[in-house]
Design a protein around this motif. Structure first.
Motif, PDB file in Angstrom:
ATOM      1  N   LEU A  93      -6.272  11.119  -5.104  1.00 35.73           N
ATOM      2  CA  LEU A  93      -7.636  11.649  -4.842  1.00 35.73           C
ATOM      3  C   LEU A  93      -8.316  11.153  -3.781  1.00 35.73           C
ATOM      4  O   LEU A  93      -8.788  12.308  -2.883  1.00 35.73           O
ATOM      5  N   GLY A  94      -8.076  10.090  -3.214  1.00 37.00           N
ATOM      6  CA  GLY A  94      -8.483   9.819  -1.920  1.00 37.00           C
ATOM      7  C   GLY A  94      -8.074  10.395  -0.840  1.00 37.00           C
ATOM      8  O   GLY A  94      -8.905  10.878   0.303  1.00 37.00           O
ATOM      9  N   MET A  95      -6.781  11.002  -1.046  1.00 38.82           N
ATOM     10  CA  MET A  95      -5.983  11.577   0.326  1.00 38.82           C
ATOM     11  C   MET A  95      -6.431  13.082   0.060  1.00 38.82           C
ATOM     12  O   MET A  95      -6.617  13.709   1.224  1.00 38.82           O
ATOM     13  N   ALA A  96      -6.606  13.626  -1.187  1.00 37.98           N
ATOM     14  CA  ALA A  96      -6.679  15.032  -1.125  1.00 37.98           C
ATOM     15  C   ALA A  96      -8.149  15.469  -0.859  1.00 37.98           C
ATOM     16  O   ALA A  96      -8.583  16.503  -0.160  1.00 37.98           O
ATOM     17  N   ALA A  97      -9.195  14.391  -0.927  1.00 39.59           N
ATOM     18  CA  ALA A  97     -10.641  14.589  -0.683  1.00 39.59           C
ATOM     19  C   ALA A  97     -10.899  14.672   0.878  1.00 39.59           C
ATOM     20  O   ALA A  97     -10.258  14.054   1.695  1.00 39.59           O
ATOM     21  N   SER A  98     -11.727  15.485   1.034  1.00 34.37           N
ATOM     22  CA  SER A  98     -12.058  15.815   2.461  1.00 34.37           C
ATOM     23  C   SER A  98     -12.875  14.319   2.962  1.00 34.37           C
ATOM     24  O   SER A  98     -13.668  13.967   2.195  1.00 34.37           O
ATOM     25  N   PRO A  99     -12.806  13.878   4.200  1.00 39.76           N
ATOM     26  CA  PRO A  99     -13.685  12.892   4.557  1.00 39.76           C
ATOM     27  C   PRO A  99     -14.998  13.259   4.658  1.00 39.76           C
ATOM     28  O   PRO A  99     -15.564  14.268   4.803  1.00 39.76           O
ATOM     29  N   ALA A 100     -15.964  12.667   4.647  1.00 42.12           N
ATOM     30  CA  ALA A 100     -17.414  12.607   4.753  1.00 42.12           C
ATOM     31  C   ALA A 100     -17.569  13.164   5.950  1.00 42.12           C
ATOM     32  O   ALA A 100     -17.072  12.499   7.089  1.00 42.12           O
ATOM     33  N   ASP A 101     -18.501  13.844   6.154  1.00 37.60           N
ATOM     34  CA  ASP A 101     -19.074  14.669   7.310  1.00 37.60           C
ATOM     35  C   ASP A 101     -17.932  15.381   8.064  1.00 37.60           C
ATOM     36  O   ASP A 101     -17.919  15.732   9.339  1.00 37.60           O
ATOM     37  N   GLY A 102     -16.942  15.582   7.578  1.00 41.28           N
ATOM     38  CA  GLY A 102     -15.711  16.561   7.899  1.00 41.28           C
ATOM     39  C   GLY A 102     -14.728  15.615   8.668  1.00 41.28           C
ATOM     40  O   GLY A 102     -13.563  16.132   8.886  1.00 41.28           O
ATOM     41  N   GLN A 103     -15.090  14.415   9.188  1.00 45.72           N
ATOM     42  CA  GLN A 103     -14.048  13.689   9.903  1.00 45.72           C
ATOM     43  C   GLN A 103     -14.434  12.235   9.884  1.00 45.72           C
ATOM     44  O   GLN A 103     -15.495  11.763   9.390  1.00 45.72           O
ATOM     45  N   PRO A 104     -13.183  11.246   9.806  1.00 42.68           N
ATOM     46  CA  PRO A 104     -13.583   9.792   9.474  1.00 42.68           C
ATOM     47  C   PRO A 104     -14.319   9.388  10.699  1.00 42.68           C
ATOM     48  O   PRO A 104     -14.050   9.802  11.665  1.00 42.68           O
ATOM     49  N   PRO A 105     -15.049   8.270  10.375  1.00 47.40           N
ATOM     50  CA  PRO A 105     -15.615   7.706  11.645  1.00 47.40           C
ATOM     51  C   PRO A 105     -14.597   6.931  12.562  1.00 47.40           C
ATOM     52  O   PRO A 105     -13.478   6.645  12.051  1.00 47.40           O
ATOM     53  N   SER A 106     -14.847   6.559  13.882  1.00 47.04           N
ATOM     54  CA  SER A 106     -13.848   6.148  14.618  1.00 47.04           C
ATOM     55  C   SER A 106     -13.236   4.713  14.164  1.00 47.04           C
ATOM     56  O   SER A 106     -12.303   4.206  14.466  1.00 47.04           O
ATOM     57  N   TRP A 107     -14.152   3.874  13.327  1.00 48.02           N
ATOM     58  CA  TRP A 107     -13.506   2.641  12.940  1.00 48.02           C
ATOM     59  C   TRP A 107     -12.447   2.716  11.975  1.00 48.02           C
ATOM     60  O   TRP A 107     -11.929   1.757  11.607  1.00 48.02           O
ATOM     61  N   GLN A 108     -12.269   4.188  11.398  1.00 44.72           N
ATOM     62  CA  GLN A 108     -11.378   4.446  10.111  1.00 44.72           C
ATOM     63  C   GLN A 108     -10.196   5.049  10.816  1.00 44.72           C
ATOM     64  O   GLN A 108      -9.133   5.599  10.255  1.00 44.72           O
ATOM     65  N   VAL A 109     -10.083   5.249  12.245  1.00 42.06           N
ATOM     66  CA  VAL A 109      -8.899   5.917  12.906  1.00 42.06           C
ATOM     67  C   VAL A 109      -8.313   4.998  13.827  1.00 42.06           C
ATOM     68  O   VAL A 109      -9.074   4.249  14.583  1.00 42.06           O
TER      69      VAL A 109
END
Length: 246
Positions: A93-109
Motif C-alpha cells: 500500500l505504501g508503495m502503490a500510493a502516490s507521495p504527498a504533494d506529488g513527490q517525496p521531500p529531498s530528505w526521503q531521496v
C-alpha cells in the motif's frame, strides 16, 4: 479472615500466553523488518541483523507447547503467518500510493554515488526514494520468510509433541533441543536460498560467502537453542507455579 482477594489463575494463564505470543510476534516482525539490512560480526560468525531475535520464536512456541498444548502453539504459528501478509499489505500500500504533494521531500531521496543491486535482484542508480529501497529489501525477505516460517515452525511444534508423546513430562531438554535444532536447519536453508539465491546466481556473492552466511546463521541458532535449555526449565517451573499448575 484474610482480606486478600483470591488469585485468578485463569487471568494469570492468559497473561502468560499474551506475553509469550507478544514476544514471538515481535521477534518475527523484527526479522522481517531488519532482515539483511546490515551484517554484523558476532564472534566468528557473520550474521544478518534480523537473525538476532529470531531464535526467541522457537523458545516461545516450545514454552507454549509445554504449558498450553499443541493446539495453542499451532494457533500462534498460523497467527504469525497471517501477520506476514499484513506486513506485505502495508508495504504494498505504501508503495502503490502516490507521495504527498506529488513527490517525496529531498530528505526521503538518496543520491547514489554508484549503482547498487539488492539481494533480490532490484537495481538502483541515480536518485532513488528511500522507501523504495526499504520496500524492495523487506518484501523479498518477507516472502522467503513466510515459506521458511511455515515449514520450520510447523515442524518444531509437531516434533516437540511427537517426542513428548514418548517422554511425557521428562527430558524437556531433549525435545526442546531436537525440535528446535531440526526446525532451525529447515528455516536457515529455506530463508538463505530465498534471500541470497538471486545474489549468488548474479555473481554478487560467491558460493563460499553463501555458505558462510548459511553456516553462521545456523550455528548462531543452534548455540542459542543449547543455551536456552536452562532458561526453558526455569521458565516452565516458575510459569506453571504462577498459573497454579504445580
Amino acid at each position: 479472615m484474610s482480606d486478600r482477594a483470591p488469585i485468578d489463575y485463569t487471568e494469570r494463564r492468559e497473561r502468560v500466553f499474551i506475553v509469550l505470543a507478544g514476544v514471538f510476534l515481535c521477534a518475527m516482525t523484527l526479522l522481517n523488518v531488519l532482515g539483511i539490512s546490515r551484517f554484523i560480526q558476532f564472534g566468528p560468525l557473520q550474521l544478518a541483523i534480523g537473525v538476532l531475535p529470531y531464535p526467541l520464536t522457537f523458545l516461545c512456541t516450545d514454552l507454549i507447547s509445554e504449558i498450553y498444548g499443541r493446539r495453542r502453539a499451532t494457533f500462534l504459528v498460523y497467527t504469525g503467518f497471517g501477520l506476514n501478509f499484513f506486513i506485505l499489505a502495508v508495504m504494498w500500500l505504501g508503495m502503490a500510493a502516490s507521495p504527498a504533494d506529488g513527490q517525496p521531500p529531498s530528505w526521503q531521496v538518496l543520491s547514489l554515488a554508484e549503482p547498487i543491486r539488492l539481494a533480490n535482484g532490484a537495481y538502483f542508480e541515480g536518485e532513488v526514494e528511500l522507501f523504495r529501497i526499504l520496500y524492495e529489501n523487506t518484501s523479498g525477505i518477507v516472502i522467503g520468510s513466510m515459506v521458511a516460517y511455515m515449514f520450520a515452525q510447523y515442524w518444531d511444534v509437531r516434533i516437540f509433541h511427537f517426542i513428548k508423546s514418548f517422554t511425557g513430562e521428562k527430558h524437556l531438554w531433549f525435545r526442546n533441543n531436537l525440535s528446535t535444532m531440526s526446525s532451525q536447519l529447515i528455516d536457515t536453508a529455506v530463508i538463505s536460498s530465498f534471500t541470497f539465491g538471486v545474489a549468488l546466481f548474479a555473481g554478487d556473492i560467491t558460493f563460499t560467502q553463501f555458505l558462510i552466511y548459511l553456516g553462521s546463521g545456523y550455528a548462531f541458532k543452534v548455540t542459542v537453542a543449547v543455551l536456552d535449555t536452562g532458561p526453558m526449565y526455569a521458565a516452565r517451573h516458575y510459569l506453571r507455579r504462577y498459573i497454579g499448575e504445580s
